[in-house]
Enzyme design. Structure first.
Site, PDB file in Angstrom:
ATOM      1  N   ILE A 299     -10.186   5.920   1.909  1.00  0.00           N
ATOM      2  CA  ILE A 299      -9.295   5.449   2.961  1.00  0.00           C
ATOM      3  C   ILE A 299      -8.329   6.570   3.380  1.00  0.00           C
ATOM      4  CG2 ILE A 299      -7.611   3.672   3.596  1.00  0.00           C
ATOM      5  CD1 ILE A 299     -10.273   2.420   2.915  1.00  0.00           C
ATOM      6  N   GLY A 300      -7.781   7.281   2.398  1.00  0.00           N
ATOM      7  CA  GLY A 300      -6.933   8.431   2.711  1.00  0.00           C
ATOM      8  C   GLY A 300      -5.510   8.084   3.089  1.00  0.00           C
TER       9      GLY A 300
ATOM     10  N   CYS B  79      -3.488   9.430  -6.524  1.00  0.00           N
ATOM     11  CA  CYS B  79      -4.545   9.159  -5.560  1.00  0.00           C
ATOM     12  C   CYS B  79      -5.492  10.352  -5.458  1.00  0.00           C
ATOM     13  CB  CYS B  79      -3.962   8.857  -4.185  1.00  0.00           C
ATOM     14  SG  CYS B  79      -5.251   8.435  -3.015  1.00  0.00           S
TER      15      CYS B  79
ATOM     16  N   ASN C  23     -14.130   4.239  -2.119  1.00  0.00           N
ATOM     17  CA  ASN C  23     -13.365   4.248  -0.873  1.00  0.00           C
ATOM     18  C   ASN C  23     -12.775   5.620  -0.648  1.00  0.00           C
ATOM     19  OD1 ASN C  23     -10.172   4.318  -0.867  1.00  0.00           O
ATOM     20  ND2 ASN C  23     -10.783   3.323  -2.792  1.00  0.00           N
TER      21      ASN C  23
ATOM     22  N   LYS D  91       0.859  -1.177   0.000  1.00  0.00           N
ATOM     23  CA  LYS D  91       0.000   0.000   0.000  1.00  0.00           C
ATOM     24  C   LYS D  91       0.899   1.231   0.000  1.00  0.00           C
ATOM     25  CE  LYS D  91      -0.828  -0.389   4.934  1.00  0.00           C
ATOM     26  NZ  LYS D  91      -1.766  -0.847   5.926  1.00  0.00           N
TER      27      LYS D  91
END
Ligand SMILES: Cc1cc2nc3c(=O)[nH]c(=O)nc-3n(C[C@H](O)[C@H](O)[C@H](O)COP(=O)(O)O)c2cc1C
Length: 307
Positions: A82-83, A141, A80, A56
């Site tokens: 998630i951050g 991202c 998602n 990740k």
């Protein structure tokens, strides 16, 4: 029992000079190999689902990630937010890397910086570790404010890659965002600046409303859409990128079967990555590799891009 390699494709091959025993990777952030081993023991190593493992994304400093809720299921995928929670560079190197180094496949470490300096520090530190085979630059991202900037713009992407390229001899994979106006132009900029491969797609920005309140469900307001819903978009972008850059392309976005993976290879991908499907079926990577192999897909050479 010693660890068994994952199901083999018809032929081993090299990705950026790194030998792989097949073409199925995981999408960063979608398979926690350390948690899986904690839960299932060494059986995870013996039947590891991927031919290379992508960590990740890590950042320089530790991050707690976004406030909950962080997931929302959609009819054909999931959102998602998630951050990027992670232990930061030092925590990763000290705690996670020794465990990831025990996996039976090459390790790709995904990094993201909030400035080019941060990115360069991450690449230099991760790149000097012998356990690390390749480095993936997450410039795409959409969950973190500054994440979109670099990967959405060819010139910004080129500057980032130029900054980090001299910091490590390890192969650099640039992960593209599907939100760029022209992802192939970003890929070409990355290639010109010294990237060794590109991967795509990351998630697409999306939102869900809480049906009771009509307010955003996700704690961060919006999130990233993944899963079969994005597969046609990913396939088109992979084809567009593969026709314009010479670099190996790692294709992903909604891959849930060997047939889906074969489509990405036919569109010009060299390898594929499985993301959301691993949440439904943690052994999905292994199943998809087996389906690809039994379909007799010709994997000895990169597929020719469609025109
Ligand atoms: C829960 C979740 C977490 C993710 N975390 C990361 C991450 O840390 N870094 C990254 O580059 N991509 C991350 N991604 C994106 C995936 O690696 C992949 O690019 C995307 O989900 C598309 O593939 P899929 O449709 O097969 O899931 C994440 C995706 C999901 C669903």
């Amino acid at each position: 029992m010693s660890p068994q390699p994952p199901v083999l494709g018809p032929q081993d091959f090299e990705l950026c000079g790194v030998p792989l025993r097949g073409r199925v990777l995981n999408g960063s952030g979608t398979f926690d190999a350390i948690a899986a081993r904690r839960a299932f023991g060494d059986a995870v190593l013996e039947r590891f689902p991927f031919h290379a493992f992508v960590s990740k994304t890590i950042t320089l400093e530790p991050r707690e990630g976004n406030p909950p809720p962080r997931l929302w299921e959609t009819p054909a995928g999931m959102l998602n937010s998630i951050g990027l929670p992670n232990k930061g560079l030092e925590g990763f190197l000290g705690q996670d890397l020794p465990q990831l180094a025990e996996l039976p496949v090459p390790l790709v470490v995904s990094v993201m910086g909030f400035s080019r300096d941060e990115l360069a520090t991450l690449v230099a530190s991760v790149g000097e570790r012998p356990e690390v085979a390749m480095i993936e630059l997450n410039v795409s991202c959409p969950n973190v404010e500054t994440g979109l900037v670099m990967g959405a713009d060819p010139a910004e992407t080129a500057r980032a890659v130029e900054e980090v390229r001299p910091r490590s001899d390890k192969p650099l994979i640039v992960k593209l965002t599907p939100s760029a106006t022209d992802p192939a132009a970003v890929a070409m900029a990355a290639a010109g600046a010294g990237a060794d491969a590109v991967s795509l797609v990351n998630t697409l920005k999306g939102m869900a409303l809480d049906p009771r309140t009509q307010r955003p469900w996700l704690g961060a307001g919006s999130g990233g859409l993944s899963g079969p819903a994005i597969r046609p978009i990913a396939l088109e972008q992979v084809r567009a990128v593969a026709t314009r850059v010479e670099l190996p392309v790692i294709g992903m976005g909604g891959i849930a079967s060997g047939a889906d993976a074969a489509d990405f290879l036919a569109a010009g991908a060299t390898c594929v990555a499985v993301g959301s499907e691993s949440f439904r079926d943690p052994a999905a990577g292994r199943r998809i590799a087996a389906e690809l192999a039994s379909a007799g897909t010709h994997l000895s050479a990169p597929a020719q891009p469609l025109v």
